[in-house]
Design a protein around this motif. Structure first.
Motif, PDB file in Angstrom:
ATOM      1  N   ILE A  39       0.867  -1.192   0.000  1.00 24.02           N
ATOM      2  CA  ILE A  39       0.000   0.000   0.000  1.00 24.02           C
ATOM      3  C   ILE A  39       0.895   1.231   0.000  1.00 24.02           C
ATOM      4  N   PRO A  40       0.337   2.382  -0.423  1.00 20.57           N
ATOM      5  CA  PRO A  40       1.158   3.598  -0.484  1.00 20.57           C
ATOM      6  C   PRO A  40       1.608   4.044   0.903  1.00 20.57           C
ATOM      7  N   TYR A  41       2.559   4.964   0.914  1.00 22.94           N
ATOM      8  CA  TYR A  41       2.937   5.668   2.149  1.00 22.94           C
ATOM      9  C   TYR A  41       1.916   6.762   2.423  1.00 22.94           C
ATOM     10  N   PHE A  42       1.728   7.081   3.693  1.00 21.55           N
ATOM     11  CA  PHE A  42       0.928   8.262   4.014  1.00 21.55           C
ATOM     12  C   PHE A  42       1.872   9.401   4.371  1.00 21.55           C
ATOM     13  N   GLU A  43       1.657  10.530   3.778  1.00 23.93           N
ATOM     14  CA  GLU A  43       2.468  11.715   4.068  1.00 23.93           C
ATOM     15  C   GLU A  43       1.559  12.887   4.430  1.00 23.93           C
ATOM     16  N   VAL A  44       2.043  13.744   5.304  1.00 26.98           N
ATOM     17  CA  VAL A  44       1.207  14.861   5.741  1.00 26.98           C
ATOM     18  C   VAL A  44       1.689  16.208   5.208  1.00 26.98           C
ATOM     19  N   LEU A  45       2.923  16.263   4.708  1.00 22.88           N
ATOM     20  CA  LEU A  45       3.457  17.540   4.209  1.00 22.88           C
ATOM     21  C   LEU A  45       3.696  17.456   2.708  1.00 22.88           C
ATOM     22  N   ASP A  46       3.529  18.573   2.031  1.00 20.90           N
ATOM     23  CA  ASP A  46       3.806  18.631   0.604  1.00 20.90           C
ATOM     24  C   ASP A  46       5.286  18.958   0.362  1.00 20.90           C
ATOM     25  N   VAL A 283       6.094  20.574  15.792  1.00 19.96           N
ATOM     26  CA  VAL A 283       6.394  19.439  14.921  1.00 19.96           C
ATOM     27  C   VAL A 283       7.494  19.810  13.920  1.00 19.96           C
ATOM     28  N   ALA A 284       7.348  20.950  13.277  1.00 19.50           N
ATOM     29  CA  ALA A 284       8.306  21.328  12.231  1.00 19.50           C
ATOM     30  C   ALA A 284       9.688  21.595  12.831  1.00 19.50           C
ATOM     31  N   GLY A 285       9.740  22.197  14.005  1.00 24.74           N
ATOM     32  CA  GLY A 285      11.018  22.451  14.671  1.00 24.74           C
ATOM     33  C   GLY A 285      11.687  21.160  15.105  1.00 24.74           C
ATOM     34  N   THR A 286      10.899  20.261  15.662  1.00 22.63           N
ATOM     35  CA  THR A 286      11.438  18.970  16.101  1.00 22.63           C
ATOM     36  C   THR A 286      11.949  18.170  14.907  1.00 22.63           C
ATOM     37  N   ALA A 287      11.228  18.222  13.803  1.00 21.54           N
ATOM     38  CA  ALA A 287      11.643  17.469  12.613  1.00 21.54           C
ATOM     39  C   ALA A 287      12.954  18.018  12.048  1.00 21.54           C
ATOM     40  N   ALA A 288      13.082  19.331  11.988  1.00 20.08           N
ATOM     41  CA  ALA A 288      14.316  19.927  11.440  1.00 20.08           C
ATOM     42  C   ALA A 288      15.512  19.560  12.308  1.00 20.08           C
ATOM     43  N   GLN A 289      15.332  19.649  13.623  1.00 23.99           N
ATOM     44  CA  GLN A 289      16.430  19.324  14.528  1.00 23.99           C
ATOM     45  C   GLN A 289      16.783  17.844  14.458  1.00 23.99           C
TER      46      GLN A 289
ATOM     47  N   ARG B  37     -10.294  19.244   7.466  1.00 25.48           N
ATOM     48  CA  ARG B  37      -8.975  18.633   7.475  1.00 25.48           C
ATOM     49  C   ARG B  37      -7.961  19.464   6.690  1.00 25.48           C
ATOM     50  N   LYS B  38      -6.725  19.434   7.162  1.00 27.71           N
ATOM     51  CA  LYS B  38      -5.619  20.101   6.481  1.00 27.71           C
ATOM     52  C   LYS B  38      -4.545  19.106   6.055  1.00 27.71           C
ATOM     53  N   ILE B  39      -4.789  17.836   6.249  1.00 27.13           N
ATOM     54  CA  ILE B  39      -3.829  16.819   5.779  1.00 27.13           C
ATOM     55  C   ILE B  39      -4.480  16.032   4.648  1.00 27.13           C
ATOM     56  N   PRO B  40      -3.660  15.368   3.827  1.00 26.05           N
ATOM     57  CA  PRO B  40      -4.228  14.623   2.681  1.00 26.05           C
ATOM     58  C   PRO B  40      -5.086  13.445   3.153  1.00 26.05           C
ATOM     59  N   TYR B  41      -5.831  12.888   2.225  1.00 24.14           N
ATOM     60  CA  TYR B  41      -6.516  11.622   2.454  1.00 24.14           C
ATOM     61  C   TYR B  41      -5.521  10.487   2.283  1.00 24.14           C
ATOM     62  N   PHE B  42      -5.764   9.395   2.987  1.00 20.21           N
ATOM     63  CA  PHE B  42      -4.971   8.197   2.715  1.00 20.21           C
ATOM     64  C   PHE B  42      -5.806   7.245   1.866  1.00 20.21           C
ATOM     65  N   GLU B  43      -5.231   6.768   0.792  1.00 19.92           N
ATOM     66  CA  GLU B  43      -5.923   5.813  -0.067  1.00 19.92           C
ATOM     67  C   GLU B  43      -5.051   4.579  -0.265  1.00 19.92           C
ATOM     68  N   MET B 414      -7.920  13.481  17.242  1.00 22.74           N
ATOM     69  CA  MET B 414      -8.078  13.536  15.782  1.00 22.74           C
ATOM     70  C   MET B 414      -8.186  14.994  15.298  1.00 22.74           C
ATOM     71  N   HIS B 415      -8.753  15.866  16.141  1.00 24.83           N
ATOM     72  CA  HIS B 415      -8.779  17.300  15.782  1.00 24.83           C
ATOM     73  C   HIS B 415      -7.355  17.792  15.517  1.00 24.83           C
ATOM     74  N   THR B 416      -6.460  17.449  16.423  1.00 19.18           N
ATOM     75  CA  THR B 416      -5.070  17.898  16.287  1.00 19.18           C
ATOM     76  C   THR B 416      -4.395  17.243  15.091  1.00 19.18           C
ATOM     77  N   LEU B 417      -4.611  15.952  14.932  1.00 18.27           N
ATOM     78  CA  LEU B 417      -3.987  15.229  13.816  1.00 18.27           C
ATOM     79  C   LEU B 417      -4.422  15.820  12.483  1.00 18.27           C
ATOM     80  N   LEU B 418      -5.724  16.047  12.341  1.00 16.39           N
ATOM     81  CA  LEU B 418      -6.253  16.511  11.055  1.00 16.39           C
ATOM     82  C   LEU B 418      -5.873  17.971  10.775  1.00 16.39           C
ATOM     83  N   ALA B 419      -5.440  18.687  11.812  1.00 13.14           N
ATOM     84  CA  ALA B 419      -4.971  20.061  11.596  1.00 13.14           C
ATOM     85  C   ALA B 419      -3.587  20.091  10.956  1.00 13.14           C
ATOM     86  N   GLY B 420      -2.873  18.977  11.005  1.00 12.41           N
ATOM     87  CA  GLY B 420      -1.594  18.867  10.307  1.00 12.41           C
ATOM     88  C   GLY B 420      -0.477  19.674  10.941  1.00 12.41           C
ATOM     89  N   VAL B 421       0.547  19.931  10.149  1.00 19.53           N
ATOM     90  CA  VAL B 421       1.779  20.542  10.645  1.00 19.53           C
ATOM     91  C   VAL B 421       1.744  22.063  10.440  1.00 19.53           C
TER      92      VAL B 421
END
Lengths: 522, 522
Positions: A39-46, A283-289, B37-43, B414-421
């Protein structure tokens, strides 16, 4: 302490390669050696978001730098490579670390097991599930919480060996605190060698203990230790090199990393981060570090031995504002995990993170929610090496017997999830729908009969009986059923065959080494 | 039974629209009305896989057909529209259902609440969390498992009202079995009206009960019930129309669907499927059948009243081969959910599925694993209307007080998760990293101080204290802490203001109707 090793068989060498092959083909536990996702990867950032974090990591490496403490050799290595070294602070020119990693480190590699059928491929679309690591305590329903012993350690090695959903024997599954600090690595490594034929992890608590681990593995693999094609040692160990976040590596970790890297053994470079303490609260700060720190460590290893296998590690959780304690299974660490997995793919190295993490002290609903909220992101993000898959309780302070059994079950479910949707004719099942038609049921139809056995993941511990049946059977909760299961598994355990000559050679080495210096708990 | 309604205030009408506005602005529970939601859908399936399932659904509709039972009017409607009707079997020409839906049904719609700040948008990138539905039993730590009463029903309406992470009051939160079957809908609907100002669901157990629900809502909304712009009734109700899978709709459901559709109220058309019994044992087969059945129902509603809001529903679980009981939280239903969400988006209608489903009898680790393994896919797949978000136990047979509190917590995550980064400057936190530097900690830095309060999702029931603190405080598990919390919430509950004149008008209607026919439990 020596009695653990003295228990090993003392029989004469039985015939080398032939005997080894015969031993390997003995009774084995059914499992796939690792998962290859469909199955595909799930990603949250573009693209823009990920590129921003990469740019920020580069800025950290160039402007702020990373400290390499108490290790003058490390500073010399960096200086020779062109980094700016001030005191113990190393500043890497923009792009230097990325270039070192991408030019040298393998995108994926094989970690060899003594049973070649259990070799794992770390990286790419593959996922390897590994037991939890490092707890000083154990917990089970019988004893509650107490310090771990070498017997607990062996028990968990056996349970991991018996778990079809775990692909790896792990490392410091729990700390055998009944053994002296400076010798317990012998007994831990020997337990992995003896009670499992899955791949395992190396000791990192001192450079000489890393050396001991390699010596044991050389004896375990014998002539097979050297890859005939390359003339280099096979990668038979993977070890956990934690950064001392923020932006610091210490001499212990650097020492172990150098030993393993020079022997072509794999290192997982993991910033250990409780966000808000060791990194920014975002999240973004932790990821960069995390990216900056891990890249610095991986690049260092490529300077030590170009081509040595490395894994980008991320362990990031948040902390409770009330208690300062780490929290697990919350959404922010899941977001970090998704981001870091995508960054590792862009960098082109395997990725380690996640597992069945939780903060709960016991194997209750809190533990389960938190573990599931970590393991599912782990699987969907595409983590390659899942340390802490099974057993983790209390932020890693306790290794839970019942929790281990629960997590193994969850890891089993991930096998099915990652296999995706069967779109074959049989999977589409149109004949079944045509045969049954409106208002009927599918229980007896040919397609159901042909597929029922394998159609659904079956949990060995979930209770799906009726309320009445469950009531009659004593209203057990999941922890109680897991308790029954680990005891049954341990009672039925049979060790995988090990060539007695190899066993003897390893025991000889361990006994000689143990006798050569006094016990110490420092 | 009437005493429940007789408890309503009897004061004089206080001033219409003005009073209503004042009442609405009273003390309200803080929450967002729904998630965008601010994150992509997973398919999990690619274009080819999804197109194959759509083609199979078309084949089911054209070749096998769907039965519309005991409803001659429904058959006439289909015949007039050009379907092939044989007995009660309706076969739809290829593409007919899809065309009817895509030409008429809204892609998303507003469900109005009596408090307009709580209106929800159903469809698109939005997620609405809704309590569980339909349990005859309740369970809590105090009483164990027992039949539900109207007092339980009110309690759950109150708890849902108080839950910032729930956006909806639900429908038959539990069955008030202490009330007669043919009148309990009055008390259920009145509880939603009285004890919450969130939107709610309509009765579907008989067409006349659907009519009653609409009559109550007309009184609740008054002049506001008609949309000034369109002249049509506002959509103030959403109701659950289950298919009787495989490939059958019965007269009760069709009757309720027609009543709601003609009044421009929303219908969720949900095949209720235990895979292996009501559908094939495979994911792709179950998805094709679900799509066919739901499309048939939604197309029928568009024939009844073009443009009436519809939702594609999917409730698919697997069954245990050992017991025949439904199983939840396993990987196969998660795969169905991901596939169905993608199919609903392709069709262009809102999607209902998922929630905190579990088969466990109690709020233990099994319940939590299963619920998390359903709620995370629900969130990542992009479910718009999440029935059964909170409280579900034992395959829907029990509504759990402690489970409800746990699920509300998870929905909050889920509110926090769907708000994304957060990729703002503050989110990137480079100033914090520069300020702190290697080897220091972030606890005291300006960025941490400025962001700590809102940085991490905070669970009101998770225990993140040290082992020692938890030990001293009585070693409670999550269920025990949830028990404390629901009691505290109910003790502190205050009803949202309701115009007394409206209240009186509704109570008059209910009392008159109740007096007009005898109680019955048939």
């Amino acid at each position: 302490m020596d009695d653990q090793v003295a228990a090993a068989p003392r029989s004469r060498r039985a015939g080398g390669r032939e005997a080894k092959r015969a031993a390997r083909s003995g009774r084995a536990v059914a499992s796939v050696p690792y998962i290859t996702r469909k199955i595909p990867y799930f990603e949250v950032l573009d693209e823009e978001g990920l590129a921003t974090i990469e740019r920020n990591a580069d800025i950290i490496l160039e402007e702020i730098g990373i400290e390499f403490r108490d290790d003058p050799e490390a500073l010399e290595i960096w200086k020779a490579a062109g980094a700016e070294v001030t005191g113990e602070r190393v500043r890497m020119p923009r792009g230097m670390c990325r270039q070192l990693i991408q030019a040298n480190a393998p995108r994926e590699f094989i970690q060899h097991a003594r049973n070649p059928e259990r070799n794992v491929v770390i990286g790419g679309k593959n996922t390897v599930f590994v037991p939890a690591y490092g707890s000083p305590f154990i917990r089970n329903l019988d004893d509650g919480r107490r310090y771990a012993t070498i017997e607990d350690f062996r028990n968990f090695v056996k349970l991991a060996y018996l778990a079809p959903s775990l692909h790896h024997s792990g490392g410091t599954i729990c700390e055998p605190v009944d053994l002296p600090v400076n010798k317990r690595h012998f007994d831990m490594v020997y337990s992995h060698v003896k009670y499992s034929d899955k791949p395992f992890m190396g000791s990192v608590t001192a450079p000489e203990r890393a050396e001991d681990t390699i010596e044991i593995v050389k004896r375990l693999f014998g002539d097979d230790f050297t890859d005939a094609a390359t003339g280099k040692p096979k990668t038979a160990l993977i070890s956990l090199i934690n950064a001392n976040s923020p932006m610091t590596f210490d001499a212990t970790m650097l020492g172990a990393a150098k030993v393993y890297a020079r022997a072509n053994q794999a290192c997982i470079v993991t910033p250990f981060i409780l966000s808000g303490a060791m990194s920014p609260v975002t999240v973004a700060g932790t990821a960069a570090q995390t990216l900056a720190e891990s890249m610095a460590g991986m690049a260092f290893i490529q300077l030590v031995n170009p081509g040595a296998p490395v894994v980008l590690g991320s362990f990031a959780s948040s902390i409770s504002m009330q208690s300062g304690a780490p929290t697990f299974g919350t959404p922010e660490p899941a977001l970090v995990l998704y981001v870091m997995a995508a960054l590792a793919r862009r960098l082109g190295v395997p990725f380690r993170s996640g597992g069945g993490l939780c903060g709960s002290k016991i194997a209750d609903a809190q533990a389960a929610f938190e573990a599931a909220n970590t393991l599912l992101p782990t699987s969907l993000a595409g983590v390659n090496f899942v340390l802490h898959t099974a057993g983790w309780l209390e932020g890693g302070l306790s290794m839970g017997y019942e929790k281990f059994i629960m997590d193994v079950d969850q890891a089993g479910m991930m096998h099915t999830l990652l296999a995706g949707v069967d779109m074959s004719e049989n999977g589409q099942a149109m004949d079944a729908i045509r045969e049954v038609g409106p208002g009927k049921h599918f229980l007896g139809c040919a397609h159901t009969q042909a597929n029922f056995e394998t159609a659904f993941y079956r949990s060995p511990i979930a209770d799906n009986n009726s309320f009445e049946q469950w009531d009659i059977e004593g209203r057990q909760d999941l922890a109680q059923r897991a308790n029954t299961r680990w005891k049954k598994l341990l009672a039925e355990y049979e060790a995988p065959p090990l060539d007695p000559a190899i066993d003897e050679s390893i025991c000889d080495y361990i006994n000689r080494r143990k006798a050569s210096f006094p016990d110490s708990n420092i």
